[in-house]
Enzyme design. Sequence first.
Site, short mmCIF file in Angstrom:
data_model
loop_
_atom_site.label_atom_id
_atom_site.label_comp_id
_atom_site.label_asym_id
_atom_site.label_seq_id
_atom_site.Cartn_x
_atom_site.Cartn_y
_atom_site.Cartn_z
N HIS A 18 0.45 -1.78 -0.37
CA HIS A 18 -0.15 0.11 -0.39
C HIS A 18 0.69 1.24 0.12
O HIS A 18 1.53 1.45 -0.27
CB HIS A 18 -1.23 -0.71 0.76
CG HIS A 18 -0.37 -0.11 2.73
ND1 HIS A 18 0.45 0.69 2.92
CD2 HIS A 18 -0.88 -0.94 3.05
CE1 HIS A 18 0.98 0.20 4.08
NE2 HIS A 18 0.18 -0.46 4.56
N HIS A 21 3.80 1.51 2.05
CA HIS A 21 5.42 0.35 1.81
C HIS A 21 5.50 1.57 -0.05
O HIS A 21 7.12 1.38 -0.07
CB HIS A 21 4.86 -0.94 1.11
CG HIS A 21 4.48 -1.68 1.83
ND1 HIS A 21 2.58 -2.11 1.86
CD2 HIS A 21 4.16 -1.89 3.90
CE1 HIS A 21 2.34 -2.52 2.92
NE2 HIS A 21 3.44 -2.66 3.97
N CYS A 126 2.50 -10.05 22.37
CA CYS A 126 1.27 -9.44 21.45
C CYS A 126 1.76 -9.98 19.69
O CYS A 126 2.51 -9.88 19.64
CB CYS A 126 1.47 -7.85 20.73
SG CYS A 126 0.87 -7.24 19.55
N CYS A 129 2.37 -8.15 16.86
CA CYS A 129 4.01 -7.27 16.96
C CYS A 129 4.37 -8.26 16.55
O CYS A 129 6.34 -8.36 16.93
CB CYS A 129 4.43 -6.56 18.14
SG CYS A 129 2.85 -4.79 17.70
N CYS A 143 -1.31 -3.30 23.83
CA CYS A 143 -0.20 -3.27 23.18
C CYS A 143 -0.34 -2.10 22.74
O CYS A 143 -1.72 -1.62 21.75
CB CYS A 143 -0.16 -4.78 22.11
SG CYS A 143 0.95 -3.83 20.55
N HIS A 146 -1.22 -2.03 19.05
CA HIS A 146 -2.68 -2.79 18.06
C HIS A 146 -4.02 -2.71 19.15
O HIS A 146 -5.07 -3.05 18.50
CB HIS A 146 -2.05 -4.33 17.99
CG HIS A 146 -0.91 -4.75 16.49
ND1 HIS A 146 -0.09 -4.32 17.25
CD2 HIS A 146 -1.45 -5.49 15.16
CE1 HIS A 146 0.81 -4.57 15.38
NE2 HIS A 146 -0.51 -5.25 14.56
N LYS A 296 -4.78 6.19 10.65
CA LYS A 296 -3.89 5.54 10.50
C LYS A 296 -5.02 4.70 9.49
O LYS A 296 -6.23 4.23 8.54
CB LYS A 296 -3.21 4.28 11.50
CG LYS A 296 -2.05 4.36 11.49
CD LYS A 296 -2.10 3.30 12.81
CE LYS A 296 -0.45 2.51 11.75
NZ LYS A 296 -0.19 1.15 12.92
N LYS A 299 -7.15 -1.75 6.75
CA LYS A 299 -8.04 -2.94 5.97
C LYS A 299 -9.86 -2.56 6.06
O LYS A 299 -10.16 -2.83 5.31
CB LYS A 299 -7.74 -3.83 5.90
CG LYS A 299 -6.76 -4.19 4.05
CD LYS A 299 -6.89 -5.92 3.73
CE LYS A 299 -6.38 -6.27 5.36
NZ LYS A 299 -6.15 -7.98 4.65
N1 MSP Z 1 8.85 -6.86 8.67
C1 MSP Z 1 8.80 -5.34 9.12
C2 MSP Z 1 10.11 -5.74 8.61
C3 MSP Z 1 11.71 -5.57 8.63
S1 MSP Z 1 12.55 -4.46 8.26
C4 MSP Z 1 14.12 -5.98 8.79
C5 MSP Z 1 7.69 -4.75 9.13
N2 MSP Z 1 7.46 -5.11 7.67
S2 MSP Z 1 5.88 -4.11 7.38
O1 MSP Z 1 5.29 -4.53 6.03
O2 MSP Z 1 4.95 -3.97 8.38
O3 MSP Z 1 6.23 -2.63 7.06
C6 MSP Z 1 6.62 -1.43 7.92
C7 MSP Z 1 7.03 -0.79 7.03
O4 MSP Z 1 6.20 0.06 6.24
C8 MSP Z 1 6.73 1.11 7.92
O5 MSP Z 1 8.02 1.22 8.63
C9 MSP Z 1 6.93 1.91 6.87
O6 MSP Z 1 8.32 1.86 6.39
C10 MSP Z 1 6.36 1.17 5.82
N3 MSP Z 1 4.45 2.18 6.29
C11 MSP Z 1 3.72 0.60 6.22
N4 MSP Z 1 3.04 1.57 6.52
C12 MSP Z 1 3.02 3.66 6.74
C13 MSP Z 1 2.36 4.57 6.47
N5 MSP Z 1 1.48 4.60 7.35
N6 MSP Z 1 3.44 5.13 6.44
C14 MSP Z 1 4.43 5.09 6.34
N7 MSP Z 1 5.27 4.56 6.66
C15 MSP Z 1 4.34 2.76 6.55
O7 MSP Z 1 7.52 -3.82 9.71
#
Ligand code: MSP
Length: 652
Positions: A18, A21, A126, A129, A143, A146, A296, A299
């Site tokens: 999304h 990412h 959790c 997390c 948590c 969450h 935030k 889904k």
């Molecule tokens: N798998 C772990 C990361 C391991 S790194 C060794 C993880 N994955 S995640 O799919 O949840 O991705 C989190 C990351 O996605 C955030 O740190 C950020 O880079 C990005 N984002 C997810 N949602 C976001 C927003 N709403 N806004 C900005 N970035 C965000 O955590």
Amino acid sequence: MEHFYITTPIYYVNAKPHLGHAYTTTVADSLSRFHRLMGAETYFLTGTDEHGDKIVQAAESNGQSPQEYVDIISKLFEDLWPNMNISNDDFIRTTQPRHIEVVQDILQKVYDSGDIYFGEYGGHYCFGCERFYTEKELVDGMCPDHKTKPEYIAEKNYFFKMSKYKEWLLDHIKKNPDFIRPAQYRNEVLSLLESGELEDLCISRPKSRLTWGIDLPFDKDYVTYVWFDALINYLAALGYPEGGKFKKFWPSANHLIAKDILKPHAVFWPTMLKAAGIEPFQSLNVHGYWLIKDTKMSKSIGNVVEPLAMKDTYGLDAFRYFLLREMSFGQDSSFSEEALIGRLNADLANDLGNLFSRTLSMTHKYFGGAIPRPDVEDIVDAEIKKLGQNAMKSFQDFYSEMKFSRGLEGLWELVRGLNKYIDATAPWTLFKEKDMDRLSTVIYVLLENMRKIAVHLWPVMPESSEKMLKQLGINFDPEKVNLPKELDVWGLLESGEIVAETSNLFPRVETPEPKPDDMAAKVSKKGKGKKDKKQGEKTAAENNGIIEFEDFQKIDMRVGTVREVEKHPDADRLLLVRVDTGEDELRQVVAGIADFFTPDDLIGKQVVVVTNLKPRKLRKQLSQGMILAVKSGDGMQLLTPTAEVDAGSKVS
Ligand code: MSP
């Protein structure tokens, strides 16, 4: 040669990619391209995180085996990036043998050195997390992320002696101001470390509870805790320990994350590296969240923004530009299509697009499309060159410090400066007066500066940058560009080359019709408000968010006392508020505040009303102004004076 290694988090494969990412990965891409143009050899890594409870649960609810499931979702990420012009050099998956080998190698090293021990532990776990929380970390027993109640789990596990490295970590952070940036996150980590004991880290899960993970090399009844496994991807992709890429790029490692995963990156990761005898990464760069209307993305709320949908609607480069320009790195930012359209129309279509189309068409009209040879230099030419140097320097400096928004703001000084330069030099008059020598210089100054802008924009909007350069007769080759040299070099455009005749880079997009509830003016965050502008007028966004004092003076705001309120007969969310603003008659404002106030709440209250807004009908009811209000959390507050004043008092 300098090196620059940039990584994104490896994303969990329990959900589709999304906006969040896409943002982190776009920033990483932009940085990788920027440092390349600054003269560094770069390496850019992204990938997917595929082990752990979450993934097993997602696979189960999809009726698939974990492996089948992770293959499908990981592919969605891998396939998305080329569609977004992401230039990653590698894509790592934690289920790949190259990763598993390095994780086991490091575990064995740390175990052999005595920093891993076996013990019993009870803690609040959790599942969201995938980590244990201490009592202190929970908020009202929940948590903090969450907002769910963690499960108390007691079991025998392996632990990493993280506590042993607390003093070292504190010292390292203090001695290296850029180790964690921006400063607010550095301070957060420092206070976390200074405020109490650093606990040891549970790094295993018994196979009786979870099998989907990497086996501990020293105990086959356990798999590795997903964070201990995942962080190591940053080394595995470089071929640690012997790989040439590791030796070349590791010392320049820059990690990019959002604030949600600060602790694992700022505390677990450096201490893990220290225990394994590996030097720390160079810098951890932490950004805020993209929020949708202050909440935030989720889904369940159904407000998830899909990057490809944005690309299809507005074009990839406008989307990329918006992400980089709108968010102040480190802070949360609100995403809205309205704000995107505002930026697209103001900065891209108006400022940049117009500069290109005006100048190219003048080059055709006055010189048959051939780049003229500069001849008679004037003081305004020297001035605009100086402005250009400052703008490019500001872009380069801010970009190096991860301040993308300010960098672009800096570069736009030049874009806008050139539009003003056209107005000031009036090439059409020079042509009429047959002053071809001076006209040649003016057009050359414009074209050469446009080349410089286009080159600087490659990290931001690669496709458009290449198109702009093509329009100037240049085939872009990143290997031939050096941004620092661009500050001083002048005259790279070859006279006689033919430029394109037209340049429709960023077509304007119409702003959707305002919705009725905008009549309660929300004192909104930058870029969020609807625009109400006449054709040809510059908006605040077009002017860098700044308005002239004269513009502000045009707004007539008065304190009024609410005398009568009734519900709008045809719209549940609107109220008809009649306010005494010191005039002969009460002034009726149709306000979208019915969700927050009953008529009784309002009677007798003093409010601030914009009184010189053009009256209009909302659902057949006349509205003569706007009441100022602030949205806060789920509620709304009205702006009101701190003590009662005469109805009709002017706000200034
Ligand atoms: N798998 C772990 C990361 C391991 S790194 C060794 C993880 N994955 S995640 O799919 O949840 O991705 C989190 C990351 O996605 C955030 O740190 C950020 O880079 C990005 N984002 C997810 N949602 C976001 C927003 N709403 N806004 C900005 N970035 C965000 O955590």
